[in-house]
Motif scaffolding. Structure first.
Motif, short mmCIF file in Angstrom:
data_model
loop_
_atom_site.label_atom_id
_atom_site.label_comp_id
_atom_site.label_asym_id
_atom_site.label_seq_id
_atom_site.Cartn_x
_atom_site.Cartn_y
_atom_site.Cartn_z
N LYS A 1 0.87 -1.26 -0.09
CA LYS A 1 0.02 -0.02 -0.03
C LYS A 1 0.72 1.31 0.12
N THR A 2 1.83 1.38 0.83
CA THR A 2 2.79 2.51 0.81
C THR A 2 3.71 2.83 -0.37
N ALA A 3 3.84 1.50 -1.14
CA ALA A 3 4.67 1.50 -2.25
C ALA A 3 3.83 2.04 -3.17
N SER A 4 2.82 1.74 -3.17
CA SER A 4 1.62 2.24 -4.22
C SER A 4 1.59 3.73 -4.10
N GLU A 5 1.34 4.17 -3.04
CA GLU A 5 1.26 5.55 -2.73
C GLU A 5 2.50 6.48 -3.03
N ALA A 6 3.76 5.97 -2.93
CA ALA A 6 4.69 6.54 -3.06
C ALA A 6 4.96 6.59 -4.67
N ILE A 7 4.44 5.56 -5.41
CA ILE A 7 4.45 5.66 -6.88
C ILE A 7 3.67 6.80 -7.24
N ALA A 8 2.50 6.74 -6.69
CA ALA A 8 1.58 8.00 -7.24
C ALA A 8 2.17 9.26 -6.86
N GLN A 9 2.57 9.45 -5.76
CA GLN A 9 3.48 10.68 -5.39
C GLN A 9 4.33 11.10 -6.37
N PHE A 10 5.56 9.97 -6.65
CA PHE A 10 6.53 10.15 -7.75
C PHE A 10 5.94 10.48 -8.94
N GLY A 11 4.59 10.05 -9.18
CA GLY A 11 4.17 10.19 -10.83
C GLY A 11 3.59 11.62 -10.79
N LEU A 12 3.00 12.06 -9.82
CA LEU A 12 2.43 13.52 -9.88
C LEU A 12 3.69 14.50 -9.60
#
Length: 330
Positions: free
Chosen positions: A111-122
């Motif tokens: 879950k936190t990895a997915s959130e980090a990828i989302a923030q990175f993408g933004l």
């Protein structure tokens, strides 16, 4: 009223599951992660995921799908999204792990990895992923199959040695073991012939392979393995990134004067690339004065031959990338 200017669908991929997070960026540059859901890493899961994304995002702004290059498990989803005409970005794992260190995330989960990828993408301006040529996928498949055959053959040879060393060895067992070794040797020869034919069938790849093989210690098997594992250096932008992708990047733990760990390579990268550079590096150390000098210098400094050999492996891999980019022989 704030306006959405960017949308990201981030996916943390493993063998069975897609842990996804949706994020959006507003015109005041404030990011928001607003939805999470888990899907099966199957064709039906891909379809359900895409429907969910469409229903959860606005149509006026395109959605960028961002994921890590996790072995082969991300490929099915990436190919599916590409077939649907979606914008896809695939990021090297070391980029995400380095980015996560800058966040206040103490516990690392899917879950936190997915959130980090989302923030990175933004936050980042990301390049669109281009589907690799089929030839690179075939090169990788054949190279990995050969690697597995060699590993298996070594195990069977050890078994034969143990059987023959017994006080009363079984003749029938020895016969069967020898037959297995013969079969594995034949299969490896078939793979070599298939790799050679594959390279010869494509003038562009043939030219690159000849270029890479001009480097001391590098033969067609090493060249095809490296091209297959890097998709023809598709995701690689510089030598440092390549070293990190292969797991040759050096990590060091140091804090004040009391904590000082020994520097060592991270090994958090593509193990097939590291393995492919082992024998070529030994050959380069024996026959090339440049690599021999690197080896001697590190041995004289640390006294550890293995550390010096690994340094030559990294140097050799980086040189292959340099030759490829410069389009010039060694």
């Amino acid at each position: 009223m704030r306006k959405i200017v960017k949308q990201v669908a981030a996916i943390d991929v493993d063998q069975k599951l897609l842990v996804t997070t949706l994020g959006r960026m507003y015109d005041d540059w404030s990011p928001e992660l607003y939805a999470q859901k888990t899907f099966a890493n199957t064709q039906k899961g891909f379809e359900a995921f895409l429907v969910w994304v469409k229903n959860s995002t606005v149509n006026e702004v395109s959605v960028r799908f961002v994921m890590e290059a996790t072995g082969v498990y991300h490929e099915g989803l990436a190919y599916y999204l590409d077939d649907q005409g979606e914008e896809v970005t695939i990021v090297l794992p070391n980029k995400i792990s380095n980015y996560m260190r800058t966040l206040e995330t103490k516990t690392i989960t899917d879950k936190t990895a997915s959130e980090a990828i989302a923030q990175f993408g933004l936050e980042r301006k990301l390049e669109l992923w281009k589907r690799p040529k089929d030839i690179f996928k075939k090169l990788r498949q054949l190279s990995r199959e050969r690697d597995q055959l060699i590993t298996e053959r070594t195990m069977v040879k050890n078994q034969l040695h143990a059987e023959q060393a017994e006080a009363e060895p079984s003749k029938s067992s020895i016969t069967r073991i020898k037959a297995r070794i013969k079969m594995l040797v034949k299969q490896e020869q078939e793979i070599k012939a298939e790799l050679s034919a594959l390279v010869s069938s494509n003038d562009e790849i043939k030219k690159i392979v000849v270029l890479l093989c001009s480097l001391t210690g590098v033969g067609i098997l090493t060249a095809t393995s490296v091209l297959g594992e890097t998709n023809g250096f598709e995701l690689i932008r510089n030598r440092r990134q390549l070293a990190s992708y292969a797991g040759f990047d050096v990590k060091e733990k140091q804090s004040g004067t009391s904590v000082k760990g020994k520097p060592k390579i991270s090994k958090k990268g593509n193990k097939y690339l590291r393995k492919a550079m082992h024998l070529p590096a030994l050959s380069a150390i024996r026959h090339d004065e440049r690599f021999k000098a690197v080896f001697r210098r590190i041995v004289s400094r640390h006294g550890i031959k293995m550390k010096a050999a690994v340094a030559v492996q990294r140097k050799l891999l980086e040189m292959m990338f340099t030759l490829y980019k410069a389009n010039t022989p060694y």
